[in-house]
Each structure stands twice: as C-alpha cells, then as structure tokens.
Design a protein around this motif. Structure first.
Motif, PDB file in Angstrom:
ATOM      1  N   LEU A   1       0.816  -1.217   0.000  1.00  0.00           N
ATOM      2  CA  LEU A   1       0.000   0.000   0.000  1.00  0.00           C
ATOM      3  C   LEU A   1       0.847   1.263   0.000  1.00  0.00           C
ATOM      4  O   LEU A   1       0.518   2.232  -0.652  1.00  0.00           O
ATOM      5  CB  LEU A   1      -0.930   0.003   1.220  1.00  0.00           C
ATOM      6  CG  LEU A   1      -1.796   1.248   1.385  1.00  0.00           C
ATOM      7  CD1 LEU A   1      -2.783   1.356   0.243  1.00  0.00           C
ATOM      8  CD2 LEU A   1      -2.516   1.235   2.705  1.00  0.00           C
TER       9      LEU A   1
ATOM     10  N   LEU B   1      -6.629  -6.168   3.615  1.00  0.00           N
ATOM     11  CA  LEU B   1      -5.642  -5.093   3.739  1.00  0.00           C
ATOM     12  C   LEU B   1      -5.547  -4.558   5.167  1.00  0.00           C
ATOM     13  O   LEU B   1      -4.447  -4.302   5.662  1.00  0.00           O
ATOM     14  CB  LEU B   1      -5.965  -3.949   2.776  1.00  0.00           C
ATOM     15  CG  LEU B   1      -5.744  -4.258   1.292  1.00  0.00           C
ATOM     16  CD1 LEU B   1      -6.195  -3.086   0.436  1.00  0.00           C
ATOM     17  CD2 LEU B   1      -4.289  -4.590   1.014  1.00  0.00           C
TER      18      LEU B   1
ATOM     19  N   TYR C   1      -2.006  -4.678   7.120  1.00  0.00           N
ATOM     20  CA  TYR C   1      -1.334  -3.458   7.542  1.00  0.00           C
ATOM     21  C   TYR C   1      -1.368  -3.286   9.046  1.00  0.00           C
ATOM     22  O   TYR C   1      -0.455  -2.688   9.616  1.00  0.00           O
ATOM     23  CB  TYR C   1      -1.908  -2.249   6.806  1.00  0.00           C
ATOM     24  CG  TYR C   1      -1.675  -2.392   5.329  1.00  0.00           C
ATOM     25  CD1 TYR C   1      -0.413  -2.707   4.843  1.00  0.00           C
ATOM     26  CD2 TYR C   1      -2.707  -2.289   4.417  1.00  0.00           C
ATOM     27  CE1 TYR C   1      -0.192  -2.894   3.490  1.00  0.00           C
ATOM     28  CE2 TYR C   1      -2.492  -2.468   3.065  1.00  0.00           C
ATOM     29  CZ  TYR C   1      -1.226  -2.771   2.607  1.00  0.00           C
ATOM     30  OH  TYR C   1      -1.014  -2.963   1.273  1.00  0.00           O
TER      31      TYR C   1
ATOM     32  N   LEU D   1      -5.525   3.433   4.838  1.00  0.00           N
ATOM     33  CA  LEU D   1      -6.359   3.014   3.707  1.00  0.00           C
ATOM     34  C   LEU D   1      -7.307   4.135   3.283  1.00  0.00           C
ATOM     35  O   LEU D   1      -7.477   4.400   2.092  1.00  0.00           O
ATOM     36  CB  LEU D   1      -7.170   1.768   4.079  1.00  0.00           C
ATOM     37  CG  LEU D   1      -6.407   0.450   4.022  1.00  0.00           C
ATOM     38  CD1 LEU D   1      -7.166  -0.635   4.782  1.00  0.00           C
ATOM     39  CD2 LEU D   1      -6.194   0.029   2.585  1.00  0.00           C
TER      40      LEU D   1
END
Length: 198
Positions: free
Chosen positions: A84, A128, A132, A159
């Motif tokens: 990311l 995600l 993360y 995000l």
C-alpha cells in the motif's frame, strides 16, 4: 492424478476470459480519465459486447474482475508486504488514471450490498486492514491488545487516506500521492512507536 490444466470448452472459455481481462486492463491503463466501454474491450479481442459479457455475466462483474486482476498483477510485481505504501506502486497508479477512476467508481458503487463489487471490496478491505495492522504493530512497545487496537486504527486511516487521495488526484493531478502517503506513513509509525514530536 493428472497435473494437466482444464481441457475442452472449459479451457477455451478460461483462456478467452483471461484474454478479455488482459485487454480490459490494457484499455483502462491507457484510457486516461475517460471511460472505457465494453465495446472498446471487445474490439481488442474480436468480440461483440454480448460476447464479452457472456464470459462475466454483466458489465459490473467484468469491471470487478478487472480490479481483482489488477491487484493480482500488483502483488506479483511488488509483493504483498507493505504494498500500500510503496512509492513505486503508488507512482504506477499515477500513470494509469483510468484504472484509478475505475477503482474509485466501483468502490463507491460496491458499497451497495447487491452490487457485484460488494464482496470484492469487503474482502479486499478486510485483508488489507489485517495485513497493515500486523505490519504497523511490529516492533511496537506496549500491551498486545493496545498495540493491536492502535495499529488497526492506523491501518484504517492509511487506507482511507490512500483512497481519498486518489479521488483528489483525479481532480488535481499535480498531487503527489506517493509522497503524501509516505509522509503519512512516517507520521503514523512515529505516533505508534511513541516518537511523535509534540
């Protein structure tokens, strides 16, 4: 036990589906901020609109599959860890505004439970956030529950900032998404590790 791949009509259908996905990814990567039609994709593979949609069921399902294929390609190219906030991945996004616009448009539409992209985005964000959260919690001092809660918060913020910056970048292409996310990541890591400056 045979290790051969699918044969017959199924193999041809799977191959045609992949051909369509590759063509759609290329079309969106080259499109700039303008839209891509099913006809544009069909022309690249010698199919009518109906022929393209036959392999996916609907335009929305096709576009969802395009985003899934984009994620797979990015994971293969850059790896999954910390993808990311990799500047090179974010810089690549800046070179493919058509794919960024597709992502933004489908993310909004996918909020509706009945939309074909709903499950894709639900699973994508769950995955995600978990990935993360783990990356942001690594090496942080404090009780495990507190570390996890703080890292989960930071993952959500990261995000959200990434998606929000994509919208702003579509409106104002001079924004440096990669630099902004790198800077935010450092601020979040500093806060999580207790090194933020007061």
């Amino acid at each position: 036990m045979s290790t051969r791949g699918p044969r017959g009509p199924y193999a041809k259908s799977a191959a045609k589906r992949q051909l369509i996905l590759d063509a759609a990814l290329a079309a969106y990567a080259e499109a700039g901020s303008r839209g891509v039609s099913v006809r544009d994709i069909g022309e690249r593979v010698g199919l009518t609109d109906a022929g393209v949609l036959h392999h996916f069921g609907s335009r929305e399902a096709l576009l969802t599959a395009v985003l899934a294929a984009r994620d797979v390609a990015a994971a293969e190219r850059y790896g999954e860890e910390e993808s990311l906030w990799r500047p090179d991945l974010l810089a690549e996004n800046a070179r493919t505004p058509g794919l960024v616009k597709l992502f933004v448009d489908l993310a909004a539409a996918g909020a509706e439970p009945g939309h074909p992209a709903h499950e894709f985005f639900t699973e994508r964000y769950e995955t995600l956030r978990a990935r993360y959260t783990g990356a942001l919690a690594d090496g942080r001092a404090g009780a495990p529950q507190e570390r996890e809660a703080d890292a989960a918060w930071a993952a959500r913020v990261l995000l959200a900032a990434t998606d929000g910056l994509q919208v702003q970048w579509l409106l104002e292409p001079s924004i440096d998404m990669a630099a902004d996310i790198a800077r935010l990541r450092e601020v979040l890591l500093a806060a999580l590790h207790g090194t933020a400056q007061g």
